[in-house]
Design a protein around this motif. Structure first.
Motif, PDB file in Angstrom:
ATOM      1  N   SER A 151      12.855 -18.208 -14.008  1.00 54.76           N
ATOM      2  CA  SER A 151      12.425 -16.860 -13.631  1.00 54.76           C
ATOM      3  C   SER A 151      11.313 -16.863 -12.596  1.00 54.76           C
ATOM      4  O   SER A 151      11.282 -16.009 -11.693  1.00 54.76           O
ATOM      5  CB  SER A 151      11.959 -16.084 -14.872  1.00 54.76           C
ATOM      6  N   LYS A 152      10.391 -17.804 -12.703  1.00 54.80           N
ATOM      7  CA  LYS A 152       9.258 -17.821 -11.787  1.00 54.80           C
ATOM      8  C   LYS A 152       9.680 -18.149 -10.351  1.00 54.80           C
ATOM      9  O   LYS A 152       8.886 -17.994  -9.419  1.00 54.80           O
ATOM     10  CB  LYS A 152       8.198 -18.812 -12.279  1.00 54.80           C
ATOM     11  N   ARG A 153      10.929 -18.565 -10.174  1.00 55.37           N
ATOM     12  CA  ARG A 153      11.419 -18.840  -8.820  1.00 55.37           C
ATOM     13  C   ARG A 153      12.231 -17.671  -8.262  1.00 55.37           C
ATOM     14  O   ARG A 153      12.799 -17.774  -7.174  1.00 55.37           O
ATOM     15  CB  ARG A 153      12.257 -20.122  -8.823  1.00 55.37           C
ATOM     16  N   GLY A 154      12.273 -16.566  -8.998  1.00 53.81           N
ATOM     17  CA  GLY A 154      13.001 -15.393  -8.532  1.00 53.81           C
ATOM     18  C   GLY A 154      12.544 -14.915  -7.160  1.00 53.81           C
ATOM     19  O   GLY A 154      13.371 -14.633  -6.282  1.00 53.81           O
ATOM     20  N   PRO A 155      11.213 -14.807  -6.911  1.00 52.28           N
ATOM     21  CA  PRO A 155      10.770 -14.394  -5.575  1.00 52.28           C
ATOM     22  C   PRO A 155      11.259 -15.320  -4.466  1.00 52.28           C
ATOM     23  O   PRO A 155      11.609 -14.861  -3.378  1.00 52.28           O
ATOM     24  CB  PRO A 155       9.241 -14.408  -5.696  1.00 52.28           C
ATOM     25  N   ASP A 156      11.300 -16.639  -4.731  1.00 53.39           N
ATOM     26  CA  ASP A 156      11.790 -17.574  -3.717  1.00 53.39           C
ATOM     27  C   ASP A 156      13.290 -17.413  -3.492  1.00 53.39           C
ATOM     28  O   ASP A 156      13.778 -17.652  -2.375  1.00 53.39           O
ATOM     29  CB  ASP A 156      11.473 -19.014  -4.122  1.00 53.39           C
ATOM     30  N   VAL A 157      14.029 -17.033  -4.540  1.00 55.83           N
ATOM     31  CA  VAL A 157      15.452 -16.739  -4.363  1.00 55.83           C
ATOM     32  C   VAL A 157      15.614 -15.601  -3.356  1.00 55.83           C
ATOM     33  O   VAL A 157      16.417 -15.683  -2.417  1.00 55.83           O
ATOM     34  CB  VAL A 157      16.118 -16.363  -5.704  1.00 55.83           C
ATOM     35  N   LEU A 158      14.843 -14.531  -3.541  1.00 57.69           N
ATOM     36  CA  LEU A 158      14.955 -13.378  -2.647  1.00 57.69           C
ATOM     37  C   LEU A 158      14.541 -13.760  -1.226  1.00 57.69           C
ATOM     38  O   LEU A 158      15.218 -13.398  -0.252  1.00 57.69           O
ATOM     39  CB  LEU A 158      14.089 -12.229  -3.171  1.00 57.69           C
ATOM     40  N   ARG A 159      13.426 -14.494  -1.084  1.00 62.42           N
ATOM     41  CA  ARG A 159      12.994 -14.922   0.250  1.00 62.42           C
ATOM     42  C   ARG A 159      14.089 -15.738   0.943  1.00 62.42           C
ATOM     43  O   ARG A 159      14.401 -15.513   2.126  1.00 62.42           O
ATOM     44  CB  ARG A 159      11.727 -15.771   0.135  1.00 62.42           C
ATOM     45  N   THR A 160      14.670 -16.679   0.203  1.00 61.46           N
ATOM     46  CA  THR A 160      15.693 -17.554   0.780  1.00 61.46           C
ATOM     47  C   THR A 160      16.898 -16.753   1.244  1.00 61.46           C
ATOM     48  O   THR A 160      17.411 -16.963   2.352  1.00 61.46           O
ATOM     49  CB  THR A 160      16.122 -18.607  -0.254  1.00 61.46           C
ATOM     50  N   LEU A 161      17.350 -15.825   0.423  1.00 60.01           N
ATOM     51  CA  LEU A 161      18.524 -15.019   0.770  1.00 60.01           C
ATOM     52  C   LEU A 161      18.257 -14.147   1.992  1.00 60.01           C
ATOM     53  O   LEU A 161      19.091 -14.065   2.910  1.00 60.01           O
ATOM     54  CB  LEU A 161      18.920 -14.138  -0.416  1.00 60.01           C
ATOM     55  N   LEU A 162      17.104 -13.497   2.029  1.00 58.79           N
ATOM     56  CA  LEU A 162      16.818 -12.572   3.129  1.00 58.79           C
ATOM     57  C   LEU A 162      16.586 -13.315   4.440  1.00 58.79           C
ATOM     58  O   LEU A 162      17.035 -12.866   5.505  1.00 58.79           O
ATOM     59  CB  LEU A 162      15.624 -11.693   2.772  1.00 58.79           C
ATOM     60  N   HIS A 163      15.884 -14.450   4.389  1.00 58.62           N
ATOM     61  CA  HIS A 163      15.679 -15.227   5.612  1.00 58.62           C
ATOM     62  C   HIS A 163      17.016 -15.752   6.143  1.00 58.62           C
ATOM     63  O   HIS A 163      17.266 -15.720   7.355  1.00 58.62           O
ATOM     64  CB  HIS A 163      14.718 -16.394   5.354  1.00 58.62           C
ATOM     65  N   ASP A 164      17.875 -16.201   5.233  1.00 58.60           N
ATOM     66  CA  ASP A 164      19.174 -16.726   5.652  1.00 58.60           C
ATOM     67  C   ASP A 164      20.032 -15.621   6.261  1.00 58.60           C
ATOM     68  O   ASP A 164      20.712 -15.833   7.277  1.00 58.60           O
ATOM     69  CB  ASP A 164      19.885 -17.353   4.454  1.00 58.60           C
ATOM     70  N   TYR A 165      19.989 -14.453   5.652  1.00 63.87           N
ATOM     71  CA  TYR A 165      20.755 -13.305   6.164  1.00 63.87           C
ATOM     72  C   TYR A 165      20.251 -12.906   7.544  1.00 63.87           C
ATOM     73  O   TYR A 165      21.038 -12.678   8.478  1.00 63.87           O
ATOM     74  CB  TYR A 165      20.638 -12.153   5.175  1.00 63.87           C
ATOM     75  N   GLU A 166      18.938 -12.820   7.705  1.00 66.88           N
ATOM     76  CA  GLU A 166      18.364 -12.452   9.000  1.00 66.88           C
ATOM     77  C   GLU A 166      18.731 -13.454  10.091  1.00 66.88           C
ATOM     78  O   GLU A 166      18.979 -13.087  11.243  1.00 66.88           O
ATOM     79  CB  GLU A 166      16.841 -12.349   8.888  1.00 66.88           C
ATOM     80  N   SER A 167      18.799 -14.735   9.718  1.00 65.22           N
ATOM     81  CA  SER A 167      19.046 -15.794  10.703  1.00 65.22           C
ATOM     82  C   SER A 167      20.515 -15.932  11.072  1.00 65.22           C
ATOM     83  O   SER A 167      20.836 -16.313  12.210  1.00 65.22           O
ATOM     84  CB  SER A 167      18.529 -17.135  10.165  1.00 65.22           C
ATOM     85  N   ASN A 168      21.426 -15.640  10.135  1.00 67.16           N
ATOM     86  CA  ASN A 168      22.829 -15.999  10.319  1.00 67.16           C
ATOM     87  C   ASN A 168      23.803 -14.827  10.362  1.00 67.16           C
ATOM     88  O   ASN A 168      25.002 -15.041  10.563  1.00 67.16           O
ATOM     89  CB  ASN A 168      23.262 -16.970   9.217  1.00 67.16           C
TER      90      ASN A 168
END
Length: 721
Positions: A522-539
């Motif tokens: 659970s404590k990695r939930g924020p990093d999940v969101l960051r990873t998804l949004l950065h990947d979406y913005e880039s690709n």
């Protein structure tokens, strides 16, 4: 509430006066409900009512056990999310007196209050009803709150206002005998347009308004979908009608509910929704059974006179606005862009309010009532994403409305954007919560606010969070969804989040179910969101929406993308502590309630059969023949179930009870009845006339007496060795 005269049929209800508990209510039907709840609480406290039966009764009265023992959550039913200022104030005052002063807005457009004493619930209910607010059938195996698009009636894209039809359905099925003791709950939704903002595709039954031209005239109707649902095994609803005329809607719903009541699963709660029934027997057989019920309906057509529906009126003539200050002009411009829209009534605006986690205090509520009731309409809507909608705001009053919201901390822009996260209460109060949904929701909103501020304008992506797999937070239809879970490492348990991607509404009653991708601490939930949004913005491709991006990349791509965050080799001590908690995580699911003493279940079932015969007698005498027939039908089923259980024969569906009784009691000639199934199933072979109602009631009464005598005789016989 509008006058019931717009619905052109008559419902008769029995009136029984009971003196053990007094209310100030003028409605004897409601008073009877409240008195009955008070009496049943006393019986339960005295050990004279089984825990399971009492649980069923209190749930059907909106009283729900919490994670914390000894207190209750009370769910207040707001049909299609509507409340007046007086109702809002009443609920706020009730929360202060009986609860914690917090109002929790739900995804089903209800309001929940928590930490209520069970013994105070009848008194609480009576006070709510003074402003025409009910808790009846807000929980339990009933027709739950009927939801609708919050902007129904003011939506520029709607073919017509669905509110009168949603209201008619609410009134028709409230206290209706066919839906008082189903195998599980039944959820309905009314969308205002093809945009499907009420999410009908994930409901037991949902409708979308349509207009056809017939002989040069406009004819109103609905696209109807059935057998959708979320939970651990989500399914998309199936189309029942592309166009069903409005006066046939309620008869069709009644037929569907009757089939669900008779054929729906009852032994396994996880399989007791209508989606599983349709999955089991197929849509063709389901439709055949629905048509078979038509003859028995008390109303073959239900005309709703929508023209007589009282129009929502603006607050009145322009009023003097007190002096005000906007502290953050930039935020006001953002709020105006993202939280307001021009209604179909030109010159007026709807204004949405983001409410963090759906929690608003009674003090804030009263301040909003006091300061806004002269500038917005007396028709406030709770939204399906746990916010509020104010209607009929004049454009010149928008700055003042914002300033009021700003003064109480409710001026956040980005309503219904990726920043507006939906979450259920989870482990805060719910028995079934596994890990925190509210704590992670706050953290994710902080990530978007601080690191992706421009996403308040993104209305494509929806984030939804539930504390368990049951999807009260609607994670199964989210573009980015999470549900509470747990993982094991180093001999300890840690809170986890199941990540789901690719869900959402498509429109016109169609939708997508999110795919499970990976489970992370659970404590990695924020990093999940960051990873998804950065990947979406880039690709992402130009103008590519998130779900199109998800489809193009595929779920394996996202599994590999997030896999490093699922690695348990690098855990820290803080990973074993859930969001908002101080101590190490421990699962605590399904805290039960004390069962009291052991009670004769068979005798209880026979008592209920006798009670239903009395209800049938009262309703037949009052001229409500269809209701009386259904009560008599329930008495048949309860009596047969009692004898089957007395012989240790497991019972499941009502249809199965009829078959099992035929096999074990009729074919063996244990009871003097020719054919039990044929006797009971007269219910859908006759019109609900006075003569048939009296005949069927007499037969049910006679069968109950046979069942009672059989059991007494059986238990008088000496035991065999």
């Amino acid at each position: 509430m509008p006058p019931t005269s717009i619905i052109q049929f008559t419902l008769h209800q029995p009136i029984i006066t009971m003196q053990s508990f007094r209310t100030e209510l003028e409605n004897p039907i409601v008073e009877k409900d409240i008195i009955e709840l008070e009496q049943k609480i006393r019986l339960f406290r005295e050990g004279k009512m089984p825990d399971e039966k009492f649980r069923s009764l209190r749930l059907a009265r909106g009283v729900y056990g919490q994670r914390q023992p000894g207190v209750q959550m009370v769910r207040i039913k707001l049909p299609y999310g509507k409340m007046t200022f007086a109702q809002w104030k009443r609920i706020s005052d009730i929360s202060d007196e009986y609860s914690t002063g917090n109002l929790h807005l739900t995804t089903r457009q209800d309001i929940q209050i928590h930490f209520v004493s069970l013994d105070k619930t009848p008194e609480l209910w009576a006070k709510l009803e003074l402003d025409d607010i009910t808790i009846r059938e807000a929980c339990g195996n009933t027709v739950r709150n009927i939801t609708a698009s919050d902007n129904a009636g003011i939506d520029p894209q709607e073919p017509f206002d669905v509110t009168p039809y949603a209201d008619a359905a609410f009134r028709y099925f409230l206290r209706n005998p066919i839906s008082q003791d189903m195998g599980r709950k039944f959820k309905m939704a009314f969308s205002a347009s093809d945009r499907d903002t009420a999410l009908v595709f994930m409901h037991d039954l949902g409708v979308i308004p349509k207009i056809r031209i017939v002989d040069g005239k406009e004819v109103r109707g609905f696209k109807v979908v059935v057998a959708g649902g979320l939970g651990a095994q989500p399914q998309l609803a199936k189309v029942a009608f592309d166009f069903l005329e409005t006066d046939q809607l309620i008869p069709y719903i009644e037929s569907v509910i009757r089939v669900f009541d008779r054929h729906g699963e009852r032994a396994s709660r996880h399989k007791a929704r209508i989606k599983f029934l349709v999955q089991k027997i197929g849509m063709e057989e389901f439709e055949r059974l629905v048509k078979e019920e038509y003859k028995a309906l008390k109303n073959k057509s239900v005309h709703i006179d929508a023209a007589a529906w009282p129009e929502t009126e603006p607050a009145g003539a322009p009023v003097h606005i007190p002096a005000y200050v906007i502290k953050n002009p930039q935020q006001y411009e953002q709020w105006k862009r993202t939280n307001t829209f021009e209604q179909k009534q030109k010159g007026f605006y709807g204004a949405y309010v983001r409410v963090l986690l759906g929690n608003i205090s009674s003090n804030v509520s009263r301040k909003l009532i006091e300061t806004l009731q002269n500038v917005v309409a007396n028709d406030i809507r709770v939204t399906v994403n746990q916010g509020l909608l104010f209607k009929y705001v004049r454009p010149e009053h928008l700055p003042y409305v914002f300033s009021v919201l700003e003064s109480v901390g409710l001026s956040e822009p980005g309503f219904d954007s990726i920043a507006d996260i939906t979450a259920c209460p989870g482990t805060d109060t719910c028995n079934l919560g596994i890990s925190s949904s509210t704590g992670i929701s706050v953290e994710l909103e902080n990530v978007i606010r601080n690191e992706f501020p421009d996403l308040i304008y993104n209305n494509d992506i929806k984030i939804k969070i539930s504390g368990c797999m049951n999807s009260c937070g609607q994670h199964g239809l989210a573009h980015i969804g999470f549900h509470g879970s747990s993982l094991k490492s180093q001999g300890k348990v840690l809170p986890a989040l199941q990540v789901l991607l690719g869900g959402g509404a498509v429109g016109n009653g169609e939708g997508r179910i999110a795919d499970k991708v990976i489970k992370v601490p659970s404590k990695r939930g924020p990093d999940v969101l960051r990873t998804l949004l950065h990947d979406y913005e880039s690709n992402q491709l130009p103008n590519e929406l998130f779900n199109a991006y998800f489809d193009r990349q595929g779920d394996k791509y996202f599994y590999e993308l997030l896999k490093p965050l699922a690695d348990l080799a690098s855990l820290r001590d803080e990973d074993f502590v859930d969001w908002g908690q101080a101590n190490d995580f421990a699962t605590a699911i399904g805290v039960g309630e004390c069962a009291g003493v052991v009670i004769d279940l068979i005798a209880t079932l026979l008592f209920e059969a006798e009670e239903k015969i009395q209800w049938a007698t009262d309703t037949v005498n009052a001229g409500a023949y269809a209701d009386g027939i259904y009560h008599a039908y329930a008495a048949f089923i309860q009596s047969a179930k009692a004898l089957l259980l007395d012989e240790n024969i497991a019972c499941n569906t009502q249809h199965g009870i009829m078959n099992d009784f035929e096999k074990h009691f009729i074919e063996t000639q244990k009871v003097p009845v020719e054919s039990f199934k044929a006797l009971v199933m007269q219910i859908n072979q006759h019109e609900p006339t006075e003569s048939f109602a009296k005949q069927y009631l007499a037969e049910a009464t006679a069968f109950y007496k046979v069942a009672q005598a059989y059991r007494e005789q059986r238990h008088l016989q000496p035991a065999t060795v």
